[in-house]
Scaffold this motif. Sequence first.
Motif, short mmCIF file in Angstrom:
data_model
loop_
_atom_site.label_atom_id
_atom_site.label_comp_id
_atom_site.label_asym_id
_atom_site.label_seq_id
_atom_site.Cartn_x
_atom_site.Cartn_y
_atom_site.Cartn_z
N SER A 117 0.70 -1.23 -0.04
CA SER A 117 -0.03 0.14 0.06
C SER A 117 1.16 0.84 -0.30
CB SER A 117 -0.51 0.03 1.25
OG SER A 117 -1.96 1.48 1.14
N VAL A 130 -8.04 10.35 -6.71
CA VAL A 130 -8.25 10.40 -5.13
C VAL A 130 -7.25 11.62 -4.51
CG1 VAL A 130 -8.62 8.77 -5.03
CG2 VAL A 130 -7.01 9.06 -5.19
N THR A 134 -3.95 9.63 -0.89
CA THR A 134 -4.49 7.89 -0.51
C THR A 134 -3.88 6.83 -0.72
OG1 THR A 134 -6.69 9.24 -1.48
CG2 THR A 134 -6.77 6.75 -1.76
N ASP A 158 -7.18 0.85 -7.21
CA ASP A 158 -7.96 1.40 -5.73
C ASP A 158 -8.33 0.17 -4.82
OD1 ASP A 158 -9.16 3.52 -4.19
OD2 ASP A 158 -9.82 3.98 -5.85
N ALA A 160 -10.21 1.07 -2.45
CA ALA A 160 -11.46 0.97 -2.60
C ALA A 160 -12.95 0.47 -3.53
CB ALA A 160 -12.08 2.29 -3.04
N LEU A 161 -11.91 -0.36 -4.68
CA LEU A 161 -12.88 -1.05 -5.71
C LEU A 161 -11.83 -2.54 -5.63
CD1 LEU A 161 -12.48 1.46 -8.69
CD2 LEU A 161 -14.49 1.21 -7.49
N PRO A 163 -10.66 -4.76 -2.13
CA PRO A 163 -10.38 -4.41 -1.12
C PRO A 163 -10.01 -5.97 -0.72
CG PRO A 163 -12.58 -4.57 -1.37
CD PRO A 163 -12.27 -4.01 -2.38
N TYR A 182 -14.62 -8.94 -7.97
CA TYR A 182 -15.06 -7.93 -7.66
C TYR A 182 -16.12 -7.36 -8.52
CZ TYR A 182 -10.53 -8.34 -3.91
OH TYR A 182 -10.32 -8.28 -3.26
N ARG A 227 -14.84 4.94 -14.26
CA ARG A 227 -13.66 4.63 -13.06
C ARG A 227 -12.08 3.74 -13.14
NH1 ARG A 227 -17.40 1.79 -7.89
NH2 ARG A 227 -17.43 0.28 -10.07
#
Length: 251
Positions: A117, A130, A134, A158, A160-161, A163, A182, A227
């Motif tokens: 990360s 973002v 982030t 990302d 967020a998309l 995890p 996902y 996105r």
Amino acid sequence: MPSGLTLPGGRGGEDGRPHYLALRDQIASAIAMGKLAAGARLPSERQLQTDTGTARGTIREALFQLEAEGLIYRRDRSGWYVSPPAITYDPTRWTGFMSYVIDQQRTPSTELLSIESVAAPMGVADVFRVVPGTPLHHLTRRRSIDGRAVLIERIVVDPALAPGLEQHDLGGSLTRILGTVYALKVVRNRVDMRPCALTTSIADMLNVKPGTPGLLVVRTSFDAEGRVIEYDHEYWRHDAIRVHVDLDIRS
């Protein structure tokens, strides 16, 4: 390589070419005629020097020229080898590395080198829309064809998309994981390509000399909502890829 290569005397070839170009042409001709097959090892520089009666510096000039053309490549502490056929890449078609390599009757493999990360710098944050800083997934993978490392890819996703992405087997198709796990489907790709010199970190991972010519492919993949699903930098060996586009001309 047939033994006993000889070069014309004097400062150049019969047509005035420098010695290194005459030797380059002999080796290139042997490759083109199939006397040196893909993957074949060339004689050592010392053997070429003995066979041709040519200075070591001239030998190296010829080999470096052939390397720049993608006809041969070096293996550390092993010597020079004839390059295998390049993979054909069509940027207008969306198909993953594994698929298009297999379609060309070659054997692909992928090795995950790292996943971490990383706080998004401003440029990457703009891509993903973002706030700078982030946390984003950063993957580094080495991809090979027929056991030969040909590219290093650095991919940003990302979290967020996606995890928990690090919990999955990332040694295969990332596109398949993003789609099946996902439900992220790519509907548009933006591809930029430019020549590059492979930096030390990339070259080390590919076991080539820093500064070796390469091709940088930057791919941004979008879903139907606009996105960014993947932001991918691929650093290819220049002799491993051939870009091919076949387009109908619209009047």
